[in-house]
Motif scaffolding. Structure first.
Motif, short mmCIF file in Angstrom:
data_model
loop_
_atom_site.label_atom_id
_atom_site.label_comp_id
_atom_site.label_asym_id
_atom_site.label_seq_id
_atom_site.Cartn_x
_atom_site.Cartn_y
_atom_site.Cartn_z
N TYR A 137 0.96 -4.89 5.97
CA TYR A 137 -0.05 -5.03 4.92
C TYR A 137 -1.46 -4.84 5.47
O TYR A 137 -2.31 -4.24 4.82
CB TYR A 137 0.06 -6.39 4.23
N GLU A 138 -1.70 -5.32 6.70
CA GLU A 138 -3.02 -5.12 7.31
C GLU A 138 -3.27 -3.64 7.60
O GLU A 138 -4.39 -3.15 7.45
CB GLU A 138 -3.14 -5.95 8.59
N ALA A 139 -2.22 -2.93 8.02
CA ALA A 139 -2.36 -1.49 8.27
C ALA A 139 -2.74 -0.75 6.98
O ALA A 139 -3.54 0.18 7.00
CB ALA A 139 -1.07 -0.92 8.86
N LEU A 140 -2.16 -1.18 5.87
CA LEU A 140 -2.43 -0.54 4.58
C LEU A 140 -3.76 -0.98 3.98
O LEU A 140 -4.35 -0.26 3.17
CB LEU A 140 -1.29 -0.82 3.60
N GLY A 141 -4.23 -2.16 4.37
CA GLY A 141 -5.54 -2.64 3.96
C GLY A 141 -5.76 -2.64 2.46
O GLY A 141 -4.90 -3.09 1.70
N ASP A 142 -6.89 -2.12 2.05
CA ASP A 142 -7.29 -2.14 0.64
C ASP A 142 -6.42 -1.26 -0.26
O ASP A 142 -6.52 -1.36 -1.48
CB ASP A 142 -8.75 -1.71 0.49
N LEU A 143 -5.57 -0.43 0.32
CA LEU A 143 -4.68 0.40 -0.50
C LEU A 143 -3.75 -0.48 -1.34
O LEU A 143 -3.31 -0.07 -2.41
CB LEU A 143 -3.85 1.35 0.36
N MET A 144 -3.47 -1.70 -0.83
CA MET A 144 -2.62 -2.62 -1.58
C MET A 144 -3.32 -3.16 -2.82
O MET A 144 -2.68 -3.68 -3.72
CB MET A 144 -2.16 -3.78 -0.68
N LYS A 145 -4.63 -3.02 -2.88
CA LYS A 145 -5.39 -3.47 -4.04
C LYS A 145 -5.58 -2.34 -5.05
O LYS A 145 -5.99 -2.59 -6.17
CB LYS A 145 -6.78 -3.97 -3.61
N GLY A 146 -5.32 -1.12 -4.62
CA GLY A 146 -5.62 0.00 -5.49
C GLY A 146 -4.43 0.88 -5.74
O GLY A 146 -3.58 0.55 -6.54
N PRO A 147 -4.35 1.99 -5.01
CA PRO A 147 -3.32 2.98 -5.32
C PRO A 147 -1.89 2.45 -5.18
O PRO A 147 -1.01 2.91 -5.87
CB PRO A 147 -3.56 4.12 -4.35
N ILE A 148 -1.66 1.49 -4.29
CA ILE A 148 -0.31 0.96 -4.12
C ILE A 148 -0.19 -0.31 -4.95
O ILE A 148 -0.89 -1.29 -4.72
CB ILE A 148 0.01 0.67 -2.64
N HIS A 149 0.70 -0.27 -5.93
CA HIS A 149 0.90 -1.41 -6.81
C HIS A 149 2.00 -2.34 -6.27
O HIS A 149 1.90 -3.56 -6.41
CB HIS A 149 1.25 -0.94 -8.21
N ALA A 150 3.05 -1.76 -5.69
CA ALA A 150 4.17 -2.56 -5.19
C ALA A 150 4.74 -1.92 -3.93
O ALA A 150 4.76 -0.70 -3.79
CB ALA A 150 5.25 -2.66 -6.26
N LEU A 151 5.19 -2.79 -3.02
CA LEU A 151 5.78 -2.32 -1.77
C LEU A 151 6.99 -3.17 -1.43
O LEU A 151 6.87 -4.36 -1.18
CB LEU A 151 4.76 -2.40 -0.62
N LYS A 152 8.16 -2.55 -1.47
CA LYS A 152 9.39 -3.19 -1.02
C LYS A 152 9.47 -2.91 0.48
O LYS A 152 9.51 -1.75 0.88
CB LYS A 152 10.60 -2.61 -1.76
N LEU A 153 9.49 -3.96 1.28
CA LEU A 153 9.29 -3.80 2.71
C LEU A 153 10.43 -4.37 3.53
O LEU A 153 10.89 -5.49 3.26
CB LEU A 153 7.96 -4.47 3.09
N ALA A 154 10.86 -3.62 4.53
CA ALA A 154 11.82 -4.09 5.52
C ALA A 154 11.26 -3.74 6.89
O ALA A 154 10.79 -2.63 7.11
CB ALA A 154 13.18 -3.44 5.33
N THR A 155 11.26 -4.71 7.80
CA THR A 155 10.76 -4.47 9.15
C THR A 155 11.77 -4.96 10.16
O THR A 155 12.58 -5.87 9.87
CB THR A 155 9.42 -5.22 9.39
N ARG A 156 11.73 -4.34 11.33
CA ARG A 156 12.57 -4.81 12.44
C ARG A 156 11.99 -4.30 13.74
O ARG A 156 11.28 -3.29 13.77
CB ARG A 156 14.02 -4.41 12.27
N LYS A 157 12.29 -5.03 14.80
CA LYS A 157 11.80 -4.60 16.12
C LYS A 157 12.68 -3.48 16.63
O LYS A 157 13.85 -3.35 16.28
CB LYS A 157 11.77 -5.77 17.08
N GLU A 158 12.10 -2.67 17.46
CA GLU A 158 12.81 -1.51 18.01
C GLU A 158 13.72 -1.94 19.13
O GLU A 158 13.47 -2.82 19.89
CB GLU A 158 11.79 -0.50 18.53
#
Length: 74
Positions: free
Chosen positions: A53-74
Motif C-alpha cells: 500500500y505504501e508503494a502504491l501511495g495516493d493511487l489507493m485514494k484515486g484511480p485504484i478503488h479496490a485491491l485484492k492482495l496476496a503477499t509472500r516472501k521469496e
C-alpha cells in the motif's frame, strides 16, 4: 490504470519484488495483486501488505478503488 502500471509501481517500490496483477472488472480500478519479495522476510502479513500500500501511495485514494492482495516472501 493498467495492470502493467500497477505492476511497475509495486515492483519499483519494494526491493526485489515480483508482482502479478490482474484487472478484476475490466474497469482499471479493481485489481488483484500477488506479490513475492525477499523484503517480506520476517514481516507479518499485515506489514507485508502495508509495504504494498505504501508503494502504491495516493493511487489507493484515486484511480485504484479496490485491491485484492496476496503477499509472500521469496
Amino acid at each position: 490504470m493498467t495492470t502493467d502500471e500497477v505492476k511497475h509501481i509495486i515492483e519499483n517500490g519494494i526491493p526485489g519484488a515480483k508482482a502479478e496483477v490482474k484487472d478484476l472488472t475490466g474497469t482499471g480500478d479493481h485489481f488483484q495483486a500477488d506479490v513475492v519479495s525477499a523484503a517480506f522476510e520476517g514481516l507479518t502479513m499485515i506489514k507485508q501488505h502495508k509495504m504494498v500500500y505504501e508503494a502504491l501511495g495516493d493511487l489507493m485514494k484515486g484511480p485504484i478503488h479496490a485491491l485484492k492482495l496476496a503477499t509472500r516472501k521469496e
